[in-house]
Write an enzyme that holds these catalytic residues in place. Structure first.
Site, PDB file in Angstrom:
ATOM      1  N   ARG A  93       0.824  -1.206   0.000  1.00 26.79           N
ATOM      2  CA  ARG A  93       0.000   0.000   0.000  1.00 26.79           C
ATOM      3  C   ARG A  93       0.862   1.261   0.000  1.00 26.79           C
ATOM      4  O   ARG A  93       0.457   2.302  -0.507  1.00 26.79           O
ATOM      5  CB  ARG A  93      -0.893  -0.015   1.244  1.00 26.79           C
ATOM      6  N   SER A  94       2.065   1.176   0.558  1.00 28.65           N
ATOM      7  CA  SER A  94       2.900   2.335   0.823  1.00 28.65           C
ATOM      8  C   SER A  94       3.666   2.825  -0.400  1.00 28.65           C
ATOM      9  O   SER A  94       4.446   2.078  -0.995  1.00 28.65           O
ATOM     10  CB  SER A  94       3.911   1.994   1.926  1.00 28.65           C
ATOM     11  N   PRO A  95       3.523   4.103  -0.776  1.00 29.88           N
ATOM     12  CA  PRO A  95       4.310   4.637  -1.889  1.00 29.88           C
ATOM     13  C   PRO A  95       5.793   4.696  -1.559  1.00 29.88           C
ATOM     14  O   PRO A  95       6.640   4.591  -2.451  1.00 29.88           O
ATOM     15  CB  PRO A  95       3.726   6.036  -2.105  1.00 29.88           C
ATOM     16  N   SER A 111       7.409   2.488   0.269  1.00 37.54           N
ATOM     17  CA  SER A 111       7.921   1.133   0.049  1.00 37.54           C
ATOM     18  C   SER A 111       8.141   0.903  -1.449  1.00 37.54           C
ATOM     19  O   SER A 111       9.123   0.258  -1.856  1.00 37.54           O
ATOM     20  CB  SER A 111       6.942   0.085   0.598  1.00 37.54           C
ATOM     21  N   TRP A 112       7.227   1.409  -2.265  1.00 34.41           N
ATOM     22  CA  TRP A 112       7.386   1.300  -3.721  1.00 34.41           C
ATOM     23  C   TRP A 112       8.671   1.977  -4.176  1.00 34.41           C
ATOM     24  O   TRP A 112       9.450   1.413  -4.956  1.00 34.41           O
ATOM     25  CB  TRP A 112       6.178   1.937  -4.408  1.00 34.41           C
TER      26      TRP A 112
END
Length: 239
Positions: free
Chosen positions: A14-16, A18-19
């Site tokens: 979900r986390s940008p 982390s992306w």
């Protein structure tokens, strides 16, 4: 038994942030990405919540204020632009993250976890796909040579549910409070802007050899400012 000597990355699909961490590891530090153990964190649905409650495990989730949400929208746009990436911000309406994450665990058991994660990040942040949709999960599984039906129904699999509890139990025990969160030995690193320090620790090098935002090597400060649309600011570490 978990290998406590192995570097660990607690991530969220979900986390940008982390992306973006995944992007930087893939593009600039692939040896570190190959070394680390990937541990998924997510906001659970039912019956995962019941399993977590029964095990006394607290899932990682922090409600976000409206102001923080708008800050992240602008921050991620800056950080993505500085990397030459175009972000298509997804709209999550009643997401069911068990669908995606338990399918990831299934793929990981089959030796395809890293490929599944990369595909999810690409579809979510570049193609604006709803990665918690079972049809999209089946599509990803098919692309990787996995059973699409089994992947799409992974959230209903008791064995995978239990493995999900084990993943989040590790995050709870290790005191993970936000993602991306990196661990090497006794050292912990929270947030995208600590990635280079984590890389230095894993490689056994001085931190000074890996300045923050190592991905911008060769880019002039003025050029970075223009491309990012302003000050890169703090990369943050929330989900």
């Amino acid at each position: 038994m978990p290998d406590k000597a192995r570097p660990r990355w607690y991530f969220s699909m979900r986390s940008p942030y982390s992306w973006l961490a995944h992007h930087d590891l893939t593009e600039h530090f692939p040896d570190v990405l190959e070394t680390v153990e990937l541990i998924a964190c997510w906001e659970p649905d039912q019956p995962m919540t019941e399993r977590l409650d029964a095990a006394g495990v607290k899932a990682l989730y922090t409600p976000m204020s409206r102001a923080k949400h708008f800050y992240i929208l602008h921050d991620v746009r800056r950080l993505a632009a500085a990397r030459g990436l175009k972000v298509t911000w997804p709209v999550d309406r009643d997401p069911t993250w068990d669908v995606t994450n338990l399918a990831y665990l299934m793929a990981d058991q089959a030796g395809k976890g890293r490929e599944f994660l990369a595909a999810c990040y690409r579809k979510r942040w570049a193609e604006n796909k709803v990665i918690w949709d079972r049809a999209v999960v089946a599509e990803i599984a098919g692309e990787l040579g996995l059973d699409p039906v089994a992947a799409a129904s992974a959230a209903d699999n008791p064995e995978l549910q239990q493995r999900g509890v084990e993943h989040m139990a590790r995050a709870d025990k290790e005191g993970v409070f936000g993602v991306p969160y990196f661990v090497h030995g006794r050292e912990t690193f929270w947030g995208l802007d600590r990635l280079s320090s984590f890389v230095a620790a894993v490689r056994g090098k001085p931190v000074r050899d890996y300045p923050d935002y190592a991905w911008r090597a060769g880019v002039e400060e003025t050029d970075l400012w223009v491309r990012a649309g302003g000050d890169g600011g703090h990369a943050g570490g929330c989900g």
